[in-house]
Enzyme design. Structure first.
Site, PDB file in Angstrom:
ATOM      1  N   LYS A   1       0.777  -1.022  -0.055  1.00 13.86           N
ATOM      2  CA  LYS A   1      -0.172  -0.119   0.037  1.00 13.86           C
ATOM      3  C   LYS A   1       0.940   1.142  -0.184  1.00 13.86           C
ATOM      4  CE  LYS A   1      -3.881   1.821   2.789  1.00 13.86           C
ATOM      5  NZ  LYS A   1      -4.710   1.600   3.896  1.00 13.86           N
TER       6      LYS A   1
ATOM      7  N   SER B   1      -9.406   1.442   3.266  1.00 12.43           N
ATOM      8  CA  SER B   1      -8.525   2.211   2.356  1.00 12.43           C
ATOM      9  C   SER B   1      -7.482   1.415   1.490  1.00 12.43           C
ATOM     10  CB  SER B   1      -7.735   3.335   3.129  1.00 12.43           C
ATOM     11  OG  SER B   1      -6.994   2.756   4.187  1.00 12.43           O
TER      12      SER B   1
ATOM     13  N   SER C   1      -9.788  -1.166   7.312  1.00 12.62           N
ATOM     14  CA  SER C   1      -9.155  -0.802   5.842  1.00 12.62           C
ATOM     15  C   SER C   1      -8.378  -1.988   5.491  1.00 12.62           C
ATOM     16  CB  SER C   1      -8.223   0.419   6.118  1.00 12.62           C
ATOM     17  OG  SER C   1      -8.843   1.474   6.182  1.00 12.62           O
TER      18      SER C   1
END
Length: 569
Positions: A122, A209, A233
Site C-alpha cells: 500500500k 482504504s 481498511s
C-alpha cells in the site's frame, strides 16, 4: 499366409511406446533423444506462495520471470481494459533485484519461503527513495518526498528475500487518499491514483482504504499484498475482493515508517488469496521494532502462524454471535442478503465441531454505534502524527510541512486534488481544528478502551467462555476491534446475488452489486491472532468460497508464466 516377422514389428512398436512414455523420442539418424517433461506453470490468478516457491526451486521459472509476468498483467487491466486503477507506480529496480535474488538462490539457497516472491505494498508504507519509489498516501503533496528510512515491515520483507516495492516488487498499490481520512469521499479514490474499482462487477466499490491492495490480490497482479487498517481498511477490502485478510493486534506488527492516522489504532497486515499465504507473510512481518514502542507489549516469541493452519481448528471451540447492533440491518446499512449467507456460515461452523453461542451480545453495542469518541481520538492523533511525518521528511518538493499546509495545497491545486465529486476535505479540516492530546483526548481514548475491550470483546469472551466471536465483515464489525486494538481475521463468505439492488457508493462506484464478494470475520482478544487464523482456515478449507466465483472476464489478466519464460526480454 501370415507374416512370419509380425512379432518383430510388434516388439518394435512396444519399444517405441515405452520410449514415448519415458519421454524419449528418436532422431532422424535413429539415435534416442530425451524429451523435456511438459512444465505445468501455476495459474497466476490463483497461484500461492508455496506453488511459486516450488516452481522457483525446480527452475521452471525465475523471480525475474515472475516480475515480468506481473508487470504484463498489471499493464493489461490497470489503466487499459477495465481501468481498475489498483496500482500507482512501477519500481524501476524490480527486475534487477529479482535477478540478484535468482542468483542468490542458485549460489546460497533461499532465505525464506518469501525469497524471490513479489509483494505489493500500500502506498502509505515507506520505501527508501534511492530505489526510485514514492510514498505518498495517494496525495500529490507527497510526490517526490524522501523518507528517512524503510518502514519496519519493509526491512523484514527485504531480510526474508521478498521482492517488494522500493526494492524489487512491482508497483505501489492505490488506496483511498490518506487511508480514507481526508473527507467525505468514495472508497478507493486518491488524487494520484484516481478511482480504483472492484474486479467482480464494473465500477463496483473495492472498499478501502487498502483498495488497490485488495483488487491487485484478487486477480493476481502480485503474489501477495500488504494493507493497513485503522478501522476496516484491511477487513473491508478483503471482504469486497474475495480475499483472506489479517488485521493484526496493535503492537504485533511495526507501524514505523507508515504514514499514520493513529498510533492507537493503526496496524499493517497481509491481504492474500488464502490464509496460508497470509500466515506466511504475517510470520515474517510480525515482531518487535525499536522504532515502534507499541511492539514492546507483544509476547516474547512470535509464533509461526502457519502452524495454526489446521482443518480441525474449530473442533471443541466456543464461538459467539453478537447479534445486537451488528446484525441489525437498519443500523449497519447492510443488504439483507448479508445475513442470509451469514446464517449459512453458522451452520458450517457448527458442522466443523464448534459450539455456537447465540446470541452473545456486547454490553457496549449500542454505545459503540452512537459514540463519537473514536472520531475525537483519530482527529487529534492524525494532526499530531501527520505533522510529525511531514517534518521527518528529508525532502518534499511540494513544500508541504504540516496538515495546515496540506489543506492549503489541495485548495491551490484543485485539478489535482479536488476534481468534481472528490473535493471534500472535511476530515482534514476537522483534524486541523484540534488542539492536541488534551484531557478530552485521554478521556475519549479510555472510553474507547472500555467500549471495545472491557465492556466489549473481552467481556463477552469471558461471560460466555468463548474462544472468538464471528460476524459478517460488512457493517460495524470492525469498530469494537479497532477501538480496542484487537485482531480480525477475514475469509470469503459469499457473493451478492445477480438480482441484488445496485446502489451508488460514490460518483463513479456502486455497492452492493451482483457478484461482489462478502467476507466473514473472526474477532478475538489481544494477541489471539494465532487462534483466529486457525478458525478462519478451518472455515476457508471447508467451504472453498473463493473458488466459487471469479472476477468479470474483462478484469482477468491473460498473461501467464508460459507467455514469459524463455521469451526474449
Amino acid at each position: 499366409m501370415s507374416n512370419p516377422r509380425w512379432w518383430l514389428s510388434a516388439l518394435l512398436a512396444l519399444f517405441a511406446c515405452l520410449q514415448i512414455a519415458r519421454g524419449v523420442t528418436t532422431r532422424e539418424d535413429g539415435t534416442a533423444e530425451q524429451r523435456k517433461p511438459q512444465i505445468q506453470f501455476p495459474d497466476l490468478y490463483e497461484a500461492s506462495v508455496l506453488e511459486l516457491q516450488q516452481g522457483l526451486d525446480a527452475g521452471h521459472f525465475s523471480s525475474a520471470d515472475l516480475v515480468k509476468a506481473y508487470f504484463a498483467r498489471i499493464d493489461e487491466v490497470n489503466l487499459k481494459g477495465p481501468g481498475l486503477r489498483a496500482v500507482l507506480e512501477l519500481n524501476p529496480s524490480a527486475l534487477a533485484q529479482a535477478a540478484l535474488l535468482d542468483k542468490e538462490r542458485k549460489s546460497k539457497g533461499k532465505r525464506s519461503v518469501l525469497h524471490g516472491i513479489p509483494i505489493l505494498l500500500k502506498d502509505n508504507i515507506a520505501t527508501v527513495a534511492s530505489e526510485g519509489m514514492n510514498t505518498t498516501a495517494g496525495s500529490f503533496s507527497l510526490l517526490g518526498s524522501v523518507v528517512p528510512d524503510d518502514a519496519g515491515v519493509v526491512k523484514r520483507l527485504r531480510k526474508a528475500g521478498a521482492i517488494i516495492l522500493g526494492t524489487s516488487n512491482l508497483r505501489e498499490a492505490n488506496l483511498s487518499e490518506f487511508a480514507h481520512f481526508r473527507g467525505n469521499l468514495a472508497s478507493g479514490w486518491s488524487g494520484r491514483g484516481g478511482q480504483c474499482t472492484n474486479a467482480y462487477f464494473k465500477n463496483a466499490d473495492p472498499c478501502g482504504s487498502s483498495s488497490g491492495s485488495g483488487v491487485a490480490a484478487s486477480i493476481g497482479l502480485a503474489a501477495v499484498t500488504l494493507g493497513s487498517e485503522t478501522d476496516g481498511s484491511i477487513t473491508c477490502p478483503s471482504s469486497n475482493n474475495n480475499l483472506a485478510g489479517i488485521k493484526p493486534t496493535i503492537g504485533l506488527v511495526s507501524r514505523a515508517g507508515v504514514i499514520p492516522i493513529s498510533e492507537h489504532q493503526d496496524t499493517v497486515g497481509p491481504m492474500t488469496r488464502s490464509l496460508t499465504d497470509a500466515a506466511i507473510v504475517l510470520s515474517v512481518i510480525a515482531g518487535k521494532d525499536p522504532n515502534d514502542n507499541f511492539t514492546v507489549a507483544q509476547p516474547p516469541v512470535v509464533p509461526d502462524f502457519t502452524k495454526a493452519l489446521k482443518k480441525d481448528a474449530l473442533k471443541g471451540k466456543r464461538i459467539g454471535v453478537p447479534r445486537r447492533v451488528f446484525l441489525n440491518d437498519s443500523i449497519t446499512g447492510n443488504d439483507p442478503f448479508v445475513n442470509v449467507v451469514f446464517e449459512q456460515a453458522l451452520v458450517t461452523i457448527k458442522s466443523l465441531g464448534a459450539t455456537i453461542i447465540d446470541p452473545a451480545d456486547l454490553p457496549s453495542a449500542d454505545e459503540i454505534a452512537n459514540s463519537n469518541n473514536e472520531t475525537i481520538v483519530l482527529d487529534i492523533d492524525f494532526k499530531v502524527q501527520l505533522n510529525a511525518w511531514y517534518q521527518s521528511l528529508l525532502k518534499n518538493p511540494s513544500g508541504v510541512r504540516s496538515l495546515a499546509d496540506l489543506i492549503a495545497f489541495n485548495n491551490a491545486n484543485p485539478d489535482l486534488e479536488k476534481p468534481k465529486g472528490f473535493a471534500s476535505q472535511s476530515i482534514l479540516i476537522e483534524s486541523e481544528a484540534t488542539v492536541g492530546r488534551n484531557a478530552t483526548f485521554f478521556e475519549s481514548l479510555a472510553f474507547d478502551r472500555d467500549l471495545g475491550a472491557t465492556r466489549g470483546i473481552d467481556f463477552v469472551l469471558k461471560a460466555h467462555n468463548l474462544d472468538a466471536i464471528v460476524l459478517p465483515a460488512p457493517g460495524f464489525t470492525t469498530t469494537p476491534a479497532a477501538i480496542a486494538g484487537y485482531p480480525i481475521v477475514t475469509v470469503p463468505l459469499g457473493f451478492y446475488p445477480d438480482n441484488v439492488n445496485i446502489s451508488s457508493a460514490g460518483p463513479l462506484t456502486v455497492y452492493p452489486a451482483p457478484g461482489v464478494p462478502i467476507g466473514l470475520s473472526f474477532l478475538g482478544t489481544a494477541f489471539s491472532d494465532f487462534e483466529l487464523i486457525g478458525f478462519g482456515f478451518a472455515y476457508e478449507q471447508k467451504t472453498q468460497t473463493r473458488l466459487a466465483r471469479k472476477a468479470i472476464p474483462e478484469a482477468i489478466p491473460k498473461t501467464q508464466l508460459k507467455d514469459i519464460v524463455g521469451k526474449a526480454p
